[in-house]
Design an enzyme around this catalytic site. Sequence first.
Site, PDB file in Angstrom:
ATOM      1  NE  ARG A 149     -18.996  11.253 -57.510  1.00  0.00           N
ATOM      2  CZ  ARG A 149     -19.003  12.089 -56.486  1.00  0.00           C
ATOM      3  NH1 ARG A 149     -17.897  12.319 -55.839  1.00  0.00           N
ATOM      4  NH2 ARG A 149     -20.099  12.696 -56.112  1.00  0.00           N
ATOM      5  CD  GLU A 168     -15.185  37.332 -60.633  1.00  0.00           C
ATOM      6  OE1 GLU A 168     -14.457  38.086 -61.285  1.00  0.00           O
ATOM      7  OE2 GLU A 168     -15.443  37.526 -59.436  1.00  0.00           O
ATOM      8  N   GLY A 177     -19.575  33.599 -55.154  1.00  0.00           N
ATOM      9  CA  GLY A 177     -20.545  33.344 -56.224  1.00  0.00           C
ATOM     10  C   GLY A 177     -20.704  34.466 -57.224  1.00  0.00           C
ATOM     11  N   GLY A 233     -32.160  21.876 -45.376  1.00  0.00           N
ATOM     12  CA  GLY A 233     -31.268  21.847 -46.541  1.00  0.00           C
ATOM     13  C   GLY A 233     -30.630  23.194 -46.851  1.00  0.00           C
ATOM     14  CD  GLU A 285     -21.545  23.711 -49.203  1.00  0.00           C
ATOM     15  OE1 GLU A 285     -21.545  22.663 -49.864  1.00  0.00           O
ATOM     16  OE2 GLU A 285     -21.306  24.830 -49.688  1.00  0.00           O
ATOM     17  CG  ASP A 293     -16.468  28.588 -47.492  1.00  0.00           C
ATOM     18  OD1 ASP A 293     -16.438  27.883 -48.504  1.00  0.00           O
ATOM     19  OD2 ASP A 293     -16.973  29.725 -47.467  1.00  0.00           O
ATOM     20  CE  LYS A 313     -16.607  31.267 -50.105  1.00  0.00           C
ATOM     21  NZ  LYS A 313     -17.884  31.246 -49.409  1.00  0.00           N
ATOM     22  N   GLY A 346     -24.881  29.179 -54.808  1.00  0.00           N
ATOM     23  CA  GLY A 346     -26.071  28.789 -55.577  1.00  0.00           C
ATOM     24  C   GLY A 346     -25.710  28.610 -57.033  1.00  0.00           C
TER      25      GLY A 346
HETATM   26  N1  HSE Z   1     -20.734  27.103 -48.277  1.00  0.00           N
HETATM   27  C1  HSE Z   1     -20.463  28.431 -48.744  1.00  0.00           C
HETATM   28  C2  HSE Z   1     -21.220  29.430 -47.904  1.00  0.00           C
HETATM   29  C3  HSE Z   1     -20.862  28.654 -50.177  1.00  0.00           C
HETATM   30  O1  HSE Z   1     -21.987  29.057 -46.999  1.00  0.00           O
HETATM   31  O2  HSE Z   1     -21.028  30.618 -48.131  1.00  0.00           O
HETATM   32  C4  HSE Z   1     -19.843  28.152 -51.131  1.00  0.00           C
HETATM   33  O3  HSE Z   1     -18.674  28.907 -51.030  1.00  0.00           O
END
Ligand code: HSE
Length: 445
Positions: A60, A144, A149, A202, A205, A216, A220, A317
């Site tokens: 961006r 993948e 991750g 921090g 997200e 989320d 998955k 990460g």
């Molecule tokens: N925000 C996600 C988590 C990581 O806390 O597992 C990215 O999928």
Amino acid sequence: MSPQEARARAAPGTATVPLRVGLLGLGTVGGGVVELLHRNGELLLRRSGRPVQLVCVSARDATKPRALSLDGLEFVPEARRLVERPDLDVVLELIGGLEPAETLVRAALASGKHVVTANKALLAARGGELLALARQNGVRLAFEAAVCGGMPLIKLLREGLAGNRLESIIGIVNGTCNYILSAMEEQGTDFAEVLKAARAQGYTEADPTADIQGLDAAQKLAVLATLGFGLPLRDDKVHTEGIAEVESVDLRYARELGYRLRHLAIARRRPEGIELRTHPALLPEQHPLADTHGAMNAVLLRGDAAGPILLRGAGAGASPTASAVLADLGDLAATVPHGHPEAPLDATDPPRVLTATETLSAYYLRMQVEDRPGVLAGISGILSEAGISIEAVSQKEPLQGERHATILFITREVPEQHMDAARARLVKLPILHGAVTWLRLLHTD
Ligand code: HSE
């Protein structure tokens, strides 16, 4: 390593025409991929037999100062121009979210390019259509990096367990939820307090809503359930609950009773269909997933031939996610010259997804009640009439400043509709003070 060096170092007999890659997005994961290709590009070449060459990048903000070196990489100001370039074999989509990622992925697939993505939101919303588009164009859509991750779950399901009928996938797939629940358990602090501290440091997200609401994890799980059970790749059938309602007092009581609370994603085969759900649940402390702390992820898979397999690792990460991206790039480098069109992932006749009320769980119940004769008998009677068998009962000392007794029940496994019926009656009991707090509990794998 430069492409020229990579070509020079390719082992005799290996292909030297590089796999040419264009990168969309230079955030945490994009930066991690650039760095890891510099660091481990040679290893990837040895393993796949063909150099992977990062040719160009689009992000961006071209002017943003970045810690990583982009030397030798062409910057393409317009993402659309990058995906239309005829000199690329692969588009690496690391933008995230639905738009503009979807438009760009569609354009890349339609122009005959393979796509590697880490975008679980896009897969969970449009995965079926995008895989079909990849098939029509004779290219691959590899993902993948979209789930957990650095843990090679997609490869394990697609290849390692290809000879199994999968029985269950049960996982801790959201690091933020696990971090918050672990901290509540260890410090005895409430959800809001832990979330505030995690945000300030921090650890979450910028906007953790999708994490703490379970969305989320549902995305998955939808990806994993397609691979494991042939379900259409969409997350709208996943029963989804988050962790915002969890109270630390229940973590403490559960621990005293020998259980740990985790946010779980569950896809489980039953004779009537597939359970597909994500919510907080208690696990016996000796359960293979219970010992997963902080932001770690862990997934327990059970195949009919392989039996149980446990993977535990970093679910997010820069480096772990880049590791997954490089695995996909390595696969493409190794297989593309021989042609490897995207195989359909969902079954032609997918099994039925069970409704939440049909799922099976044991339960933890907490009630504050008047401390007088007959109270326990009244509650047990309601549970018994709903077909719920009690495994354990425990009465706790009143909490500070409370006059009422706290009673905890652990039940045996029942369909959720039985528990719904019992709860509807329990909340009307005149001896009840406050709400009926309930949590699901998983005894089995
Ligand atoms: N925000 C996600 C988590 C990581 O806390 O597992 C990215 O999928």
